[in-house]
Scaffold this motif. Structure first.
Motif, PDB file in Angstrom:
ATOM      1  N   THR A 158      37.804  39.643  62.507  1.00 21.21           N
ATOM      2  CA  THR A 158      37.793  40.529  61.457  1.00 21.21           C
ATOM      3  C   THR A 158      38.133  39.755  60.270  1.00 21.21           C
ATOM      4  N   GLY A 159      37.673  39.958  59.204  1.00 21.18           N
ATOM      5  CA  GLY A 159      38.142  39.428  57.900  1.00 21.18           C
ATOM      6  C   GLY A 159      38.016  39.959  56.589  1.00 21.18           C
ATOM      7  N   LEU A 160      37.996  39.420  55.315  1.00 21.75           N
ATOM      8  CA  LEU A 160      37.980  39.901  54.351  1.00 21.75           C
ATOM      9  C   LEU A 160      37.409  38.774  53.248  1.00 21.75           C
ATOM     10  N   GLY A 161      36.234  39.045  52.813  1.00 24.96           N
ATOM     11  CA  GLY A 161      36.039  37.841  51.659  1.00 24.96           C
ATOM     12  C   GLY A 161      36.141  38.734  50.497  1.00 24.96           C
ATOM     13  N   ASP A 162      36.265  37.596  49.358  1.00 20.63           N
ATOM     14  CA  ASP A 162      36.518  37.914  47.965  1.00 20.63           C
ATOM     15  C   ASP A 162      35.430  38.353  47.232  1.00 20.63           C
ATOM     16  N   GLY A 163      34.241  37.932  47.632  1.00 21.21           N
ATOM     17  CA  GLY A 163      32.936  37.931  46.861  1.00 21.21           C
ATOM     18  C   GLY A 163      32.759  36.688  46.301  1.00 21.21           C
ATOM     19  N   LYS A 164      33.597  35.591  46.170  1.00 21.49           N
ATOM     20  CA  LYS A 164      33.266  34.506  45.265  1.00 21.49           C
ATOM     21  C   LYS A 164      33.371  33.323  46.227  1.00 21.49           C
ATOM     22  N   GLY A 165      33.286  33.636  47.641  1.00 24.78           N
ATOM     23  CA  GLY A 165      33.151  32.602  48.765  1.00 24.78           C
ATOM     24  C   GLY A 165      34.465  32.213  49.447  1.00 24.78           C
ATOM     25  N   ASN A 166      35.690  33.033  48.890  1.00 27.45           N
ATOM     26  CA  ASN A 166      36.851  32.768  49.558  1.00 27.45           C
ATOM     27  C   ASN A 166      37.302  33.621  50.422  1.00 27.45           C
ATOM     28  N   THR A 167      37.861  32.904  51.476  1.00 28.90           N
ATOM     29  CA  THR A 167      38.562  33.729  52.728  1.00 28.90           C
ATOM     30  C   THR A 167      39.762  34.249  52.414  1.00 28.90           C
ATOM     31  N   ILE A 168      39.853  35.529  52.467  1.00 36.52           N
ATOM     32  CA  ILE A 168      41.356  36.369  51.921  1.00 36.52           C
ATOM     33  C   ILE A 168      42.112  36.501  53.236  1.00 36.52           C
ATOM     34  N   SER A 169      41.118  36.789  54.306  1.00 37.91           N
ATOM     35  CA  SER A 169      41.835  37.306  55.489  1.00 37.91           C
ATOM     36  C   SER A 169      40.679  36.608  56.819  1.00 37.91           C
ATOM     37  N   ALA A 193      44.979  44.124  51.220  1.00 42.04           N
ATOM     38  CA  ALA A 193      44.259  43.126  50.594  1.00 42.04           C
ATOM     39  C   ALA A 193      43.035  43.891  49.946  1.00 42.04           C
ATOM     40  N   LEU A 194      42.241  44.531  50.668  1.00 45.98           N
ATOM     41  CA  LEU A 194      41.107  45.069  50.373  1.00 45.98           C
ATOM     42  C   LEU A 194      41.400  46.060  49.085  1.00 45.98           C
ATOM     43  N   VAL A 195      42.358  46.853  48.844  1.00 42.53           N
ATOM     44  CA  VAL A 195      42.699  47.611  47.787  1.00 42.53           C
ATOM     45  C   VAL A 195      42.926  46.672  46.666  1.00 42.53           C
ATOM     46  N   ALA A 250      40.084  45.378  45.250  1.00 40.13           N
ATOM     47  CA  ALA A 250      39.436  46.270  44.286  1.00 40.13           C
ATOM     48  C   ALA A 250      39.864  46.659  43.030  1.00 40.13           C
ATOM     49  N   MET A 251      41.375  46.701  43.283  1.00 42.72           N
ATOM     50  CA  MET A 251      42.132  46.968  41.846  1.00 42.72           C
ATOM     51  C   MET A 251      42.437  46.045  41.168  1.00 42.72           C
ATOM     52  N   GLY A 252      41.769  44.730  41.445  1.00 37.80           N
ATOM     53  CA  GLY A 252      42.204  43.540  40.279  1.00 37.80           C
ATOM     54  C   GLY A 252      43.485  42.943  40.642  1.00 37.80           C
ATOM     55  N   MET A 253      44.173  43.002  41.583  1.00 38.49           N
ATOM     56  CA  MET A 253      45.730  42.772  41.887  1.00 38.49           C
ATOM     57  C   MET A 253      45.747  41.487  42.566  1.00 38.49           C
ATOM     58  N   ASN A 254      44.530  40.547  42.561  1.00 40.93           N
ATOM     59  CA  ASN A 254      44.452  39.578  43.269  1.00 40.93           C
ATOM     60  C   ASN A 254      45.313  39.182  44.471  1.00 40.93           C
ATOM     61  N   PRO A 255      44.834  39.306  45.443  1.00 43.70           N
ATOM     62  CA  PRO A 255      45.702  39.167  46.804  1.00 43.70           C
ATOM     63  C   PRO A 255      45.708  37.675  46.986  1.00 43.70           C
ATOM     64  N   LYS A 256      46.785  37.126  47.522  1.00 44.00           N
ATOM     65  CA  LYS A 256      46.889  35.729  47.940  1.00 44.00           C
ATOM     66  C   LYS A 256      46.120  35.721  49.237  1.00 44.00           C
TER      67      LYS A 256
END
Lengths: 86, 349
Positions: free
Chosen positions: B212-223, B304-306, B309-315
């Motif tokens: 399971t993971g999360l992508g930021d829509g710009k090609g970066n892996t967040i998780s 991190a998903l929230v 969405a809220m523009g809080m730039n998760p690391k």
């Protein structure tokens, strides 16, 4: 013959392979053999240690050793030739 | 009281049953978030979804119409809920409803309701019946698959597929068929529940893993957290699992995210064959029900998903605990009839 470096072996004989998530249990002699293998001991040294410590004979130790190694290979716990550690 | 911002989030998939939806696990992650507080609005489809009655998990629940009612009916209902609750965000968690929410996302955004979903192109590209093209386009190993609309097509696929083969529903359900009779039986059973097409997939022997993971829509892996399911129910659902540390799987996940510019949560279903080669069996375009394991291993994907969405730039997360396990359990709640009556009659609780 080397045990994969990232394989965790506890004092109780519980073995965890973090690559696959699989876990196994070894009996006390299995654990001794795993520790000797992890310390890079060769077959001849392991056989000598086992024969010094336990009542057994060369043929039985040889057979058990090879059975054990086959099982470790089957469970992907042994470093493949030329395989790098993660 | 904390000085953290409180975000009001609506979450679907409260069906924490034997084939659980991800909603309750997602909410647990949100409630454990360190960077914000939450108020949770549950969105349910049926009156017996357990999450509705878990008042320490869900603050208030509203029933919403099934996706088959169309997006305008759903939008109207969401407007009613928004008027009352002033939602900041919606996290849909069902495959079958995602398309409607993706369609509505721009309209919701205008009203100040954020979502963080895959694009329609991303959603469609990874559909089960498009998997072979997806594999070819992005360079992934995928099993041979074919969508069929008629049970008679099972006779002609024999030239392409050997038995056993996998019979899959468009959204959910799958069965391994060892002969045509079994394939026909699965076709009927699955199509009756999930409609057409039915996907016929090559059976890949090996060990199954999931990421399971999360992508930021710009090609970066967040998780990204890979696991192996340890206990699988007869419905094929994980009842226990463990986090693992396979670098190849993490590389594959990075490749998936960077090549597709994946936006949002996802689950990769992978099979490692005897030669150690990974095949992508399925790409689920949402957070899986077992996400609480990823949270427990140190990557709070819902949080991190929230933030995305809220523009809080998760690391991006850089680490997770290997060897963390989840073991699911069932728990009987005692519910007063009044509560059941309230949600059944008024669609709110």
């Amino acid at each position: 013959m080397k045990i994969k470096k990232n394989v965790a072996i506890s004092d109780s004989g519980f073995i965890f392979n973090p690559d696959t998530g699989e876990s196994f249990s070894a009996n006390p002699i299995g654990l001794e053999m795993l520790e000797m293998l992890r310390n890079g001991r060769e077959y001849e040294e392991i056989r000598k240690d086992i024969l010094d410590k336990y009542k057994s004979d060369k043929d039985t130790v040889e057979k058990d050793y090879h059975d054990f190694i086959t099982m470790l290979k089957q469970y992907n716990l042994i470093e493949n030739d030329g395989q790098k550690d993660d | 009281m904390t000085d953290k911002k409180t975000i009001k989030i609506a979450v679907t998939a409260l069906n924490a049953i034997d084939s659980p939806g991800p909603g309750v696990s997602v909410i647990r992650g949100l409630r454990e978030a360190e960077s914000f507080d939450v108020q949770i609005i549950g969105l349910s489809y049926e009156s017996l979804e357990p999450g509705i009655y878990m008042h320490d998990i869900v603050d208030k629940t509203y029933q919403i119409p099934y996706p088959s009612s169309g997006t305008s009916t759903l939008f109207e209902r969401l407007m009613y809920i928004h008027e009352k609750e002033k939602l900041d965000m919606i996290i849909p968690n069902f495959d079958a409803e995602l398309f409607s929410f993706m369609k509505l996302a721009p309209k919701l955004d205008k009203l100040g309701i954020k979502t963080f979903l895959p694009t329609i192109k991303q959603y469609e590209e990874r559909e089960k019946f498009n998997l072979p093209e997806f594999g070819e386009k992005y360079g992934f190993n995928v099993p041979e698959s074919k969508a069929i609309h008629n049970i008679a097509d099972l006779y002609s696929i024999g030239s392409t597929f050997d038995y056993p083969l996998v019979v899959k529903g468009k959204f959910y359900d799958a069965g391994i068929a060892y002969n045509i009779e079994q394939a026909k039986s699965y076709f009927n059973k699955i199509s009756a529940k999930w409609g057409l097409p039915i996907i016929i997939q090559e059976f890949v022997h090996g060990t199954e893993f999931n990421v399971t993971g999360l992508g930021d829509g710009k090609g970066n892996t967040i998780s990204a957290v890979p696991i192996r399911k340890q206990y699988i129910t007869d419905k094929g659902k994980a009842w226990g699992g463990i986090s693992v540390s396979d670098k190849e799987m993490l590389d594959l996940t990075d490749q998936f995210i960077s090549s597709t510019k994946w936006r949002g949560g996802f689950e990769l279903e992978l099979m490692k064959n005897k030669e150690g080669k990974f095949f992508i069996l399925e790409i689920n375009p949402r957070i899986p029900a077992w996400v609480y394991l990823a949270i427990g291993a140190g990557q709070n994907i819902p949080e991190a998903l929230v933030k995305l969405a809220m523009g809080m730039n998760p690391k991006p997360f850089s680490d997770y605990a290997v060897g963390k396990m989840f073991i699911r359990y069932s728990w009987d709640m005692i519910v007063d009839l009044e509560e059941f009556q309230q949600i059944s009659t008024y669609g709110e609780l």
